[in-house]
Design a protein around this motif. Sequence first.
Motif, short mmCIF file in Angstrom:
data_model
loop_
_atom_site.label_atom_id
_atom_site.label_comp_id
_atom_site.label_asym_id
_atom_site.label_seq_id
_atom_site.Cartn_x
_atom_site.Cartn_y
_atom_site.Cartn_z
N LEU A 32 62.05 27.98 27.70
CA LEU A 32 62.00 26.69 28.38
C LEU A 32 60.69 25.94 28.18
N ILE A 33 60.78 24.61 28.21
CA ILE A 33 59.63 23.73 28.26
C ILE A 33 59.81 22.92 29.54
N LYS A 34 58.86 23.02 30.43
CA LYS A 34 58.95 22.32 31.71
C LYS A 34 58.06 21.09 31.66
N ILE A 35 58.66 19.93 31.82
CA ILE A 35 57.95 18.65 31.80
C ILE A 35 57.65 18.25 33.23
N GLN A 36 56.41 17.88 33.51
CA GLN A 36 56.02 17.42 34.83
C GLN A 36 55.44 16.02 34.72
N VAL A 37 55.87 15.13 35.62
CA VAL A 37 55.37 13.76 35.64
C VAL A 37 54.80 13.47 37.01
N ARG A 38 53.60 12.94 37.03
CA ARG A 38 52.93 12.59 38.28
C ARG A 38 52.78 11.07 38.31
N ASP A 39 53.22 10.45 39.41
CA ASP A 39 53.14 9.00 39.56
C ASP A 39 53.00 8.66 41.03
N GLU A 40 52.36 7.55 41.34
CA GLU A 40 52.23 7.11 42.72
C GLU A 40 53.60 6.87 43.36
N ASN A 41 54.55 6.44 42.53
CA ASN A 41 55.90 6.17 43.01
C ASN A 41 56.80 7.36 42.64
N PRO A 42 57.30 8.10 43.62
CA PRO A 42 58.13 9.28 43.31
C PRO A 42 59.37 8.95 42.49
N GLU A 80 67.67 20.81 33.30
CA GLU A 80 67.40 20.54 34.71
C GLU A 80 67.06 19.07 34.86
N ILE A 81 67.76 18.39 35.74
CA ILE A 81 67.52 16.97 36.00
C ILE A 81 66.42 16.85 37.05
N ALA A 82 65.51 15.91 36.82
CA ALA A 82 64.42 15.69 37.77
C ALA A 82 64.95 14.97 39.00
N ASP A 83 64.60 15.48 40.16
CA ASP A 83 64.94 14.85 41.43
C ASP A 83 63.74 14.06 41.94
N VAL A 84 64.02 13.08 42.78
CA VAL A 84 62.94 12.33 43.41
C VAL A 84 62.30 13.24 44.45
N PRO A 85 60.98 13.42 44.39
CA PRO A 85 60.31 14.25 45.40
C PRO A 85 60.58 13.69 46.80
N THR A 86 60.76 14.58 47.77
CA THR A 86 61.14 14.14 49.11
C THR A 86 60.00 14.09 50.11
N THR A 87 58.86 14.66 49.76
CA THR A 87 57.73 14.59 50.69
C THR A 87 56.67 13.65 50.14
N ARG A 88 55.99 12.97 51.04
CA ARG A 88 54.98 11.99 50.62
C ARG A 88 53.85 12.64 49.82
N SER A 89 53.52 13.86 50.14
CA SER A 89 52.41 14.51 49.45
C SER A 89 52.80 14.98 48.05
N CYS A 90 54.09 15.06 47.77
CA CYS A 90 54.55 15.53 46.47
C CYS A 90 54.99 14.34 45.62
N ARG A 91 54.23 14.06 44.58
CA ARG A 91 54.56 12.93 43.71
C ARG A 91 54.81 13.40 42.28
N THR A 92 55.17 14.65 42.14
CA THR A 92 55.42 15.21 40.82
C THR A 92 56.90 15.53 40.69
N SER A 93 57.49 15.11 39.59
CA SER A 93 58.89 15.37 39.32
C SER A 93 58.99 16.21 38.06
N HIS A 94 60.01 17.08 37.97
CA HIS A 94 60.14 18.02 36.88
C HIS A 94 61.46 17.83 36.14
N SER A 95 61.41 18.02 34.83
CA SER A 95 62.59 18.08 34.00
C SER A 95 62.37 19.28 33.09
N THR A 96 63.42 20.05 32.82
CA THR A 96 63.26 21.26 32.01
C THR A 96 64.15 21.20 30.78
N TRP A 97 63.60 21.56 29.64
CA TRP A 97 64.34 21.64 28.38
C TRP A 97 64.48 23.08 27.97
N ARG A 98 65.53 23.33 27.23
CA ARG A 98 65.70 24.64 26.61
C ARG A 98 65.96 24.39 25.16
#
Length: 98
Positions: A32-42, A80-98
């Motif tokens: 797997l390759i796990k992609i992480q994206v960090r943004d002010e807007n979840p 794996e589809i990235a979900d919108v983070p649900t907590t204000r402190s968490c602004r990172t979303s993940h997508s996973t490739w195989r």
Amino acid sequence: MFEPVIDELGWSMSPSTLAEDVSANYPLNTPLIKIQVRDENPEDAATIANALGRSPRETEERIETPVDGSTSPVRLTQVEIADVPTTRSCRTSHSTWR
């Protein structure tokens, strides 16, 4: 890798600006390759992660291009589809490739 995503989303940022918010890691003993994206807007974090997951062809070519011009055995598929983070402190979303 980032230009097709920026074009798809219709945004006006440079690939290097987008790259600052994206990271990838390779979980030990997995294909797997796990992609992480960090943004002010979840929502934007999830949108970017999923757009990256939908555009693996260029990434495949960058990972492995056979010297003899044959077709690469590498195939990337979003698992794996990235979900919108649900907590204000968490602004990172993940997508996973195989």
